[in-house]
Design a protein around this motif. Structure first.
Motif, mmCIF file in Angstrom:
data_model
loop_
_atom_site.group_PDB
_atom_site.id
_atom_site.type_symbol
_atom_site.label_atom_id
_atom_site.label_comp_id
_atom_site.label_asym_id
_atom_site.label_seq_id
_atom_site.Cartn_x
_atom_site.Cartn_y
_atom_site.Cartn_z
ATOM 1 N N SER A 74 -5.386 -14.522 -5.924
ATOM 2 C CA SER A 74 -5.349 -13.054 -5.554
ATOM 3 C C SER A 74 -6.155 -12.159 -5.892
ATOM 4 O O SER A 74 -6.738 -11.259 -5.360
ATOM 5 N N LEU A 75 -6.589 -12.404 -7.180
ATOM 6 C CA LEU A 75 -7.578 -11.556 -8.085
ATOM 7 C C LEU A 75 -8.799 -11.729 -7.105
ATOM 8 O O LEU A 75 -9.483 -10.637 -6.975
ATOM 9 N N GLU A 76 -9.229 -12.838 -6.980
ATOM 10 C CA GLU A 76 -10.570 -13.150 -6.520
ATOM 11 C C GLU A 76 -10.619 -12.472 -4.905
ATOM 12 O O GLU A 76 -11.475 -11.921 -4.545
ATOM 13 N N ASN A 77 -9.524 -12.762 -4.351
ATOM 14 C CA ASN A 77 -9.536 -12.184 -3.057
ATOM 15 C C ASN A 77 -9.512 -10.742 -3.013
ATOM 16 O O ASN A 77 -9.838 -9.909 -1.931
ATOM 17 N N SER A 78 -9.171 -10.114 -3.961
ATOM 18 C CA SER A 78 -9.070 -8.519 -4.055
ATOM 19 C C SER A 78 -10.158 -7.964 -4.360
ATOM 20 O O SER A 78 -10.405 -6.873 -4.465
ATOM 21 N N ARG A 79 -11.008 -8.791 -5.134
ATOM 22 C CA ARG A 79 -12.398 -8.227 -5.278
ATOM 23 C C ARG A 79 -12.287 -7.528 -6.733
ATOM 24 O O ARG A 79 -13.052 -6.404 -6.889
ATOM 25 N N VAL A 80 -11.313 -7.318 -7.576
ATOM 26 C CA VAL A 80 -10.718 -6.659 -8.719
ATOM 27 C C VAL A 80 -11.437 -7.546 -9.597
ATOM 28 O O VAL A 80 -11.247 -8.651 -9.902
ATOM 29 N N HIS A 81 -12.313 -6.717 -10.883
ATOM 30 C CA HIS A 81 -12.652 -7.390 -11.880
ATOM 31 C C HIS A 81 -11.701 -7.907 -12.803
ATOM 32 O O HIS A 81 -10.750 -7.084 -12.790
ATOM 33 N N PRO A 82 -11.726 -9.219 -13.113
ATOM 34 C CA PRO A 82 -10.654 -9.718 -13.993
ATOM 35 C C PRO A 82 -10.200 -8.868 -15.333
ATOM 36 O O PRO A 82 -9.090 -8.803 -15.734
ATOM 37 N N ASP A 83 -11.232 -7.912 -15.756
ATOM 38 C CA ASP A 83 -10.608 -7.115 -17.000
ATOM 39 C C ASP A 83 -10.204 -5.854 -16.455
ATOM 40 O O ASP A 83 -9.649 -4.892 -17.194
ATOM 41 N N ASP A 84 -10.218 -5.484 -15.251
ATOM 42 C CA ASP A 84 -9.598 -4.209 -14.675
ATOM 43 C C ASP A 84 -8.242 -4.578 -14.261
ATOM 44 O O ASP A 84 -7.829 -5.659 -13.912
ATOM 45 N N LEU A 85 -7.285 -3.568 -14.496
ATOM 46 C CA LEU A 85 -5.817 -3.901 -14.001
ATOM 47 C C LEU A 85 -5.901 -3.632 -12.434
ATOM 48 O O LEU A 85 -6.544 -2.852 -11.682
ATOM 49 N N PRO A 86 -5.198 -4.451 -11.737
ATOM 50 C CA PRO A 86 -4.764 -4.587 -10.412
ATOM 51 C C PRO A 86 -4.094 -3.429 -9.874
ATOM 52 O O PRO A 86 -3.226 -2.802 -10.676
ATOM 53 N N THR A 87 -4.441 -3.027 -8.743
ATOM 54 C CA THR A 87 -3.609 -1.720 -8.268
ATOM 55 C C THR A 87 -2.608 -2.068 -7.133
ATOM 56 O O THR A 87 -1.747 -1.365 -6.701
ATOM 57 N N SER A 88 -2.926 -3.141 -6.473
ATOM 58 C CA SER A 88 -1.930 -3.705 -5.317
ATOM 59 C C SER A 88 -0.534 -4.094 -5.935
ATOM 60 O O SER A 88 -0.498 -4.762 -6.963
ATOM 61 N N GLY A 89 0.357 -3.886 -5.008
ATOM 62 C CA GLY A 89 1.830 -4.344 -5.620
ATOM 63 C C GLY A 89 1.989 -5.904 -5.629
ATOM 64 O O GLY A 89 2.401 -6.176 -6.645
ATOM 65 N N ALA A 90 1.342 -6.501 -4.672
ATOM 66 C CA ALA A 90 1.364 -8.027 -4.806
ATOM 67 C C ALA A 90 0.432 -8.640 -6.066
ATOM 68 O O ALA A 90 1.115 -9.469 -6.622
ATOM 69 N N LEU A 91 -0.492 -8.128 -6.248
ATOM 70 C CA LEU A 91 -1.433 -8.499 -7.397
ATOM 71 C C LEU A 91 -0.820 -8.205 -8.793
ATOM 72 O O LEU A 91 -0.513 -8.855 -9.567
ATOM 73 N N LEU A 92 0.045 -6.898 -8.793
ATOM 74 C CA LEU A 92 0.583 -6.587 -10.019
ATOM 75 C C LEU A 92 1.805 -7.282 -10.364
ATOM 76 O O LEU A 92 1.843 -7.948 -11.353
ATOM 77 N N ALA A 93 2.341 -7.951 -9.195
ATOM 78 C CA ALA A 93 3.507 -8.663 -9.203
ATOM 79 C C ALA A 93 3.086 -9.926 -9.605
ATOM 80 O O ALA A 93 3.595 -10.628 -10.810
ATOM 81 N N ARG A 94 1.979 -10.585 -9.415
ATOM 82 C CA ARG A 94 1.386 -11.906 -9.991
ATOM 83 C C ARG A 94 1.029 -11.719 -11.399
ATOM 84 O O ARG A 94 1.199 -12.389 -12.133
ATOM 85 N N LEU A 95 0.313 -10.504 -11.610
ATOM 86 C CA LEU A 95 -0.198 -10.309 -13.121
ATOM 87 C C LEU A 95 1.209 -10.313 -13.938
ATOM 88 O O LEU A 95 1.452 -10.820 -14.952
ATOM 89 N N GLY A 96 2.363 -9.524 -13.279
ATOM 90 C CA GLY A 96 3.562 -9.754 -14.304
ATOM 91 C C GLY A 96 4.021 -10.928 -14.281
ATOM 92 O O GLY A 96 4.511 -11.231 -15.336
ATOM 93 N N ALA A 97 4.109 -11.675 -13.675
ATOM 94 C CA ALA A 97 4.470 -13.219 -13.760
ATOM 95 C C ALA A 97 3.702 -14.012 -14.594
ATOM 96 O O ALA A 97 4.283 -14.604 -15.570
ATOM 97 N N VAL A 98 2.396 -13.742 -14.625
ATOM 98 C CA VAL A 98 1.535 -14.228 -15.801
ATOM 99 C C VAL A 98 1.897 -13.900 -17.165
ATOM 100 O O VAL A 98 1.983 -14.544 -18.175
ATOM 101 N N LYS A 99 2.189 -12.673 -16.952
ATOM 102 C CA LYS A 99 2.756 -11.950 -18.566
ATOM 103 C C LYS A 99 3.883 -12.364 -18.870
ATOM 104 O O LYS A 99 4.023 -12.776 -20.184
ATOM 105 N N LEU A 100 4.837 -12.692 -18.181
ATOM 106 C CA LEU A 100 6.054 -13.287 -18.477
ATOM 107 C C LEU A 100 5.875 -14.706 -18.985
ATOM 108 O O LEU A 100 6.588 -14.926 -20.101
#
Length: 119
Positions: A74-100
């Motif tokens: 999802s991060l790759e598809n969004s073209r967000v740099h891995p060190d930047d915080l994602p802004t899309s809801g779906a990507l934030l949800a996935r990041l939240g899952a990884v953090k959990l």
């Protein structure tokens, strides 16, 4: 967030290495809910419990790897740099899952406070 993923992958590797130490000639597919109580008189031996635990750890390793891969895809598809915080809801949800997933290792010396699910 590359560091978070690297941290989690390292902890997964640790879990896998520990589970693989618990090896013997028997299959590791024993499941507590598939064993009738009267077969073991209601108690598991220490060895049987280790088998159940190892099978569960191996499934958890695969589930965690799948969650990380989903996040990275999802991060790759969004073209967000891995060190930047994602802004899309779906990507934030996935990041939240990884953090959990990483939060269970919050007592590890390499765990960072900014990885906490509420951060």
């Amino acid at each position: 967030m590359d560091d978070l993923v690297a941290f989690l992958r390292a902890r997964i590797a640790d879990d896998l290495a520990e589970a693989q130490k618990q090896d013997d000639e028997r299959s590791w597919v024993i499941e507590p809910w598939r064993i009738r109580r009267d077969e073991y008189e209601g108690n598991y031996t220490y060895r049987e419990y280790l088998q159940i635990a190892k099978a569960r750890v191996l499934r958890e390793v695969e589930a965690k790897r799948a969650a990380i891969e989903d996040y990275e895809r999802s991060l790759e598809n969004s073209r967000v740099h891995p060190d930047d915080l994602p802004t899309s809801g779906a990507l934030l949800a996935r990041l939240g899952a990884v953090k959990l997933l990483a939060s269970v290792h919050a007592d590890h010396p390499d765990y960072r406070p900014e990885w906490a699910p509420t951060a």
